[in-house]
Design an enzyme around this catalytic site. Structure first.
Site, PDB file in Angstrom:
ATOM      1  N   HIS A  19       0.812  -1.212   0.000  1.00 44.03           N
ATOM      2  CA  HIS A  19       0.000   0.000   0.000  1.00 44.03           C
ATOM      3  C   HIS A  19       0.851   1.270   0.000  1.00 44.03           C
ATOM      4  CE1 HIS A  19      -3.274  -2.794   1.728  1.00 44.03           C
ATOM      5  NE2 HIS A  19      -3.371  -2.722   0.418  1.00 44.03           N
ATOM      6  N   HIS A  42      -8.171  -7.848  -7.515  1.00 48.00           N
ATOM      7  CA  HIS A  42      -8.408  -8.701  -6.339  1.00 48.00           C
ATOM      8  C   HIS A  42      -8.619  -7.744  -5.161  1.00 48.00           C
ATOM      9  CE1 HIS A  42      -6.358 -11.381  -9.115  1.00 48.00           C
ATOM     10  NE2 HIS A  42      -6.632 -12.413  -8.369  1.00 48.00           N
ATOM     11  N   SER A 100      -6.658  -1.803  -0.245  1.00 50.09           N
ATOM     12  CA  SER A 100      -6.305  -1.038  -1.446  1.00 50.09           C
ATOM     13  C   SER A 100      -7.466  -0.186  -1.982  1.00 50.09           C
ATOM     14  CB  SER A 100      -5.725  -1.961  -2.529  1.00 50.09           C
ATOM     15  OG  SER A 100      -6.514  -3.099  -2.708  1.00 50.09           O
ATOM     16  N   GLU A 118     -13.815  -8.597  -7.246  1.00 50.99           N
ATOM     17  CA  GLU A 118     -13.545  -9.513  -6.127  1.00 50.99           C
ATOM     18  C   GLU A 118     -14.441 -10.723  -6.330  1.00 50.99           C
ATOM     19  OE1 GLU A 118     -11.587  -9.914  -3.222  1.00 50.99           O
ATOM     20  OE2 GLU A 118     -12.848 -11.703  -3.041  1.00 50.99           O
ATOM     21  N   ASP A 143     -14.107 -12.659 -11.761  1.00 47.41           N
ATOM     22  CA  ASP A 143     -12.718 -13.101 -11.739  1.00 47.41           C
ATOM     23  C   ASP A 143     -11.803 -11.934 -12.149  1.00 47.41           C
ATOM     24  OD1 ASP A 143     -10.802 -15.610 -11.914  1.00 47.41           O
ATOM     25  OD2 ASP A 143     -10.387 -14.306 -13.614  1.00 47.41           O
ATOM     26  N   GLY A 144     -10.761 -11.722 -11.367  1.00 49.87           N
ATOM     27  CA  GLY A 144      -9.870 -10.592 -11.620  1.00 49.87           C
ATOM     28  C   GLY A 144      -9.149 -10.689 -12.954  1.00 49.87           C
ATOM     29  N   ASP A 164      -3.388  -8.220  -7.180  1.00 52.95           N
ATOM     30  CA  ASP A 164      -2.982  -8.589  -5.823  1.00 52.95           C
ATOM     31  C   ASP A 164      -3.611  -9.929  -5.444  1.00 52.95           C
ATOM     32  OD1 ASP A 164      -2.028  -8.474  -3.233  1.00 52.95           O
ATOM     33  OD2 ASP A 164      -3.627  -7.142  -2.540  1.00 52.95           O
TER      34      ASP A 164
HETATM   35  C1  SAM Z   1      -4.656 -10.314  -0.961  1.00 52.61           C
HETATM   36  S1  SAM Z   1      -6.397 -10.173  -0.981  1.00 52.61           S
HETATM   37  C2  SAM Z   1      -6.693  -8.580  -1.640  1.00 52.61           C
HETATM   38  C3  SAM Z   1      -6.344  -7.443  -0.776  1.00 52.61           C
HETATM   39  C4  SAM Z   1      -6.590  -6.093  -1.383  1.00 52.61           C
HETATM   40  N1  SAM Z   1      -6.075  -5.959  -2.732  1.00 52.61           N
HETATM   41  C5  SAM Z   1      -5.959  -5.032  -0.532  1.00 52.61           C
HETATM   42  O1  SAM Z   1      -4.798  -4.684  -0.790  1.00 52.61           O
HETATM   43  O2  SAM Z   1      -6.616  -4.511   0.367  1.00 52.61           O
HETATM   44  C6  SAM Z   1      -6.839 -11.154  -2.371  1.00 52.61           C
HETATM   45  C7  SAM Z   1      -8.327 -11.177  -2.665  1.00 52.61           C
HETATM   46  O3  SAM Z   1      -8.515 -11.805  -3.925  1.00 52.61           O
HETATM   47  C8  SAM Z   1      -9.736 -12.521  -3.908  1.00 52.61           C
HETATM   48  N2  SAM Z   1      -9.634 -13.460  -5.033  1.00 52.61           N
HETATM   49  C9  SAM Z   1      -9.046 -14.662  -5.097  1.00 52.61           C
HETATM   50  N3  SAM Z   1      -9.059 -15.134  -6.357  1.00 52.61           N
HETATM   51  C10 SAM Z   1      -9.657 -14.175  -7.118  1.00 52.61           C
HETATM   52  C11 SAM Z   1      -9.926 -14.048  -8.510  1.00 52.61           C
HETATM   53  N4  SAM Z   1      -9.590 -15.018  -9.370  1.00 52.61           N
HETATM   54  N5  SAM Z   1     -10.523 -12.931  -8.942  1.00 52.61           N
HETATM   55  C12 SAM Z   1     -10.867 -11.933  -8.067  1.00 52.61           C
HETATM   56  N6  SAM Z   1     -10.639 -12.009  -6.751  1.00 52.61           N
HETATM   57  C13 SAM Z   1     -10.032 -13.104  -6.282  1.00 52.61           C
HETATM   58  C14 SAM Z   1      -9.774 -13.117  -2.517  1.00 52.61           C
HETATM   59  O4  SAM Z   1     -11.100 -13.411  -2.147  1.00 52.61           O
HETATM   60  C15 SAM Z   1      -9.154 -11.981  -1.688  1.00 52.61           C
HETATM   61  O5  SAM Z   1     -10.153 -11.137  -1.171  1.00 52.61           O
END
Ligand code: SAM
Length: 285
Positions: A19, A42, A100, A118, A143-144, A164
């Site tokens: 961050h 994500h 984030s 997400e 999906d991200g 992320d």
């Molecule tokens: C490390 S955390 C994100 C933290 C956030 N970016 C932050 O910095 O505050 C990863 C997130 O990705 C989500 N996730 C996992 N696989 C994913 C995908 N294929 N597409 C979108 N989100 C996904 C998880 O549920 C989780 O909430």
């Protein structure tokens, strides 16, 4: 699938690293008068209550944000990040950790836009509720990696993508490298920030080669390690004691700015007083 919940880890050293850099990347975009677009593939919950039982379980934030946020000797490059922290905790007690999306929201100007994706159903619902009615923010449960195809290139033609991943499935490094190659074909001038855990050094070496093999230029590599092993040596502990970020098309002088910033953070969050950092061009211009 999707067993990972970021609330267990919120505010840990990896979040601070990620961050602090995110703020520098967005601040650089905000220096030009033209609007920018931010995509967080994500996105997580958006904001984390550190009093929640999940956050309290390992209290990872004790070794992360708690060590940093009230220090008076932080370098100027950390000021924007610390201001975002203080805005979430105005009474000076550490209760909320902005993820984030909330950090980025502090740095959007009236004409800027952000999209948050997400996959976790309840996290995404909470994220959507947090930004409900905010016309600059779009939240989608998707999906991200698909989001890269959906949102890129943005109409603004300038901006940042934060990738992320929670790295909770096998093959994630290869998936990211392929996704970045595809995204870069769609939008070569965007800035991409890709976070990764430094747990198994051989996997990172393979990832570096995969990224280099895409032919993408201008890839800056940043790492922070909270133990004495230098960040370039193999970490084979199975525990995350280091993490990194690849930044494609970084803003001018991010490399020069990041070195003292990461030196300071490595010292502030080191487990034994001897953290380490890496700032190097994986692929130059
Ligand atoms: C490390 S955390 C994100 C933290 C956030 N970016 C932050 O910095 O505050 C990863 C997130 O990705 C989500 N996730 C996992 N696989 C994913 C995908 N294929 N597409 C979108 N989100 C996904 C998880 O549920 C989780 O909430």
């Amino acid at each position: 699938m999707l067993a990972y919940r970021h609330l267990f880890h919120a505010g840990n050293f990896a979040d601070v690293f990620k961050h602090a850099l995110l703020v520098r990347l967005l601040a650089a975009l905000g220096q030009k008068a033209k609007p920018f677009f931010y995509l967080d593939t994500h996105a997580g919950l958006g904001r984390y209550d550190l009093a929640h039982a999940w956050a309290q379980k390992a209290r990872e934030f004790d070794h992360g944000i708690a060590r940093v946020w009230l220090r008076r000797d932080a370098p100027p490059a950390l000021a924007g990040y610390l201001a975002a922290m203080r805005a979430e905790n105005p009474d000076g007690r550490l209760r909320y950790y902005p993820g984030s999306p909330c950090i980025a929201r502090h740095l959007l100007r009236p004409g800027d836009r952000m999209a948050l994706t997400e996959l976790n159903k309840s996290d995404c619902a909470e994220l959507a509720a947090r930004f409900a009615g905010d016309r600059q923010v779009q939240v989608r449960r998707m999906d991200g990696y698909e989001a890269l195809g959906t949102f890129l290139p943005p109409k603004e033609r300038r901006g940042l993508v934060l990738l992320d991943s929670s790295f909770d499935r096998a093959g994630e490094f290869a998936r990211i490298a392929a996704a970045i190659a595809g995204a870069h074909r769609r939008w070569a001038t965007g800035t991409y920030a890709v976070w990764y855990p430094a747990i198994e050094r051989p996997a990172i070496r393979r990832f570096e080669r995969e990224i280099a093999d895409t032919g993408i230029r201008k890839v800056l590599q940043l790492e922070l390690c909270v133990v004495a092993e230098t960040a370039t040596r193999a970490l084979q502990t199975g525990v995350m004691l280091g993490c990194g970020m690849l930044v494609i098309n970084p803003p001018w002088r991010l490399d020069e700015e990041a070195a003292p910033l990461l030196d300071w953070l490595a010292q502030a969050m080191a487990r034994d007083g001897k953290g380490a950092r890496v700032v190097r061009w994986l692929v130059p211009e």
